[in-house]
Design an enzyme around this catalytic site. Structure first.
Site: not given
Ligand code: ASP
Length: 326
Positions: A15, A60, A93-94
């Site tokens: 993200t 991710s 973040t995932d």
């Molecule tokens: N779906 C995203 C990821 O993990 C969420 C994020 O980065 O906050 O790549």
């Protein structure tokens, strides 16, 4: 002559590199913005240069063993370069907690390594990426941070690779540490009170071959024990996210006795410590305080490294392969 320092920035997507309708917080494409655009607007501390390497550019949730191998190779080579002061990984973040824990078990940290990301895309109102990158750079320049091993920073907090977990789907304060009071970054000041990370168990492990699959089977009342046999059929080992202190039904128990692969018992509660005494079967291994997600990473590495059943048991019992246990 001025002695310039370099921060190596490794990008993987997520993200933080997300692009959407200007201002919107949801409905964006992760990993759509280049490192140049992301870093372009940031003020870099004087005497510091940035060097960027794109490891991959994805959500991710799609990070795979090949990406981990590339990332680890870049970080290991950065450790040996005298011009690099510290390294920053930009990551979705995932699954940040998986990558952080895997790196903490495989990378010998001799200079700061900091992972960060953002909860809002780069095009959103109040995008949190710029502050997180700035804080990650501050931490990467803080020599003392290296003793704590791989670190994560989000929203001004600093988290250990062992304890970091994403606890919320939305909001810039979605992260917590399961074991320690988070560190804090206030502008250019860093406050950390973590124990030394010590040597990673798998510091010489070759990740050029894919890790074996280790699914987490989440036990719920009434869940069909066939799930376990199906999962076991395509896996090198299993982690069970049991109820309460790692418990499950009699039906689950029967299938577990028949399996020949390693089975680690963790808890779905989110706050637990599974010990030998709590196990319903002697053929299972207790995850200790590790979350199901982290137990799966440790088991994947252990199987990949050729540990036998006894070796896996000892690894989990001896402090989960990290120096964060006393
Ligand atoms: N779906 C995203 C990821 O993990 C969420 C994020 O980065 O906050 O790549």
């Amino acid at each position: 002559m001025e002695n310039r320092k370099t921060i190596l920035i490794l990008t993987t997507g997520g993200t933080i590199a997300g692009k959407g309708v200007p201002g919107d917080i949801t409905g964006y494409t992760p990993g759509a913005v280049t490192a140049g655009d992301l870093l372009g607007g940031l003020t870099v501390p004087s005497g510091v240069s940035l060097e960027t390497v794109e490891v991959c550019s994805k959500n991710s949730d799609d990070i795979d063993c090949g990406d981990w191998h590339k990332l680890l190779t870049e970080l290991r080579s950065g450790m040996e370069r005298s011009d690099i002061a510290g390294m920053v990984v930009l990551h979705g973040t995932d699954t940040m907690e998986e990558t952080a824990f895997l790196l903490s078990l495989t990378l010998e940290v001799k200079k700061p390594v900091v992972i960060t990301g953002s909860m809002r895309p780069s095009t959103a109102i109040s995008a949190d990426g710029p502050l997180n990158i700035k804080n990650a750079m501050t931490l990467a320049l803080c020599e003392k941070a290296a003793r704590c091993g791989v670190l994560v920073t989000m929203d001004g907090g600093v988290y250990t690779a062992h304890g970091v977990t994403k606890r919320a789907s939305y909001g810039s304060d979605a992260f917590e540490d399961e074991f320690y009071t988070p560190g804090r970054i206030f502008d250019d000041e860093v406050y950390l009170d973590f124990p030394d990370a010590g040597e990673p168990v798998f510091k010489d492990l070759d990740l050029s071959f894919p890790l074996p699959g280790v699914p987490v089977v989440y036990f719920t009342a009434g869940s069909d024990p066939k799930l376990l046999s199906l999962a076991a059929g395509i896996s090198g080992g299993l982690v069970i996210a049991g109820a309460g202190a790692g418990e499950y039904s009699e039906g689950f128990g029967k299938v577990i006795e028949e399996l020949s692969i390693p089975v680690v018992i963790s808890s779905r509660t989110g706050r637990s410590y599974i010990t030998e005494k709590m196990l319903l079967s002697e053929r299972t291994v207790p995850a200790g305080a590790l979350s199901p997600v982290k137990a799966a990473i440790l088991l994947r590495l252990a199987i990949h490294a050729g540990y036998d059943a006894q070796g896996i048991r000892e690894l989990f019992e001896s402090g989960h392969g990290t120096a964060f246990n006393h």
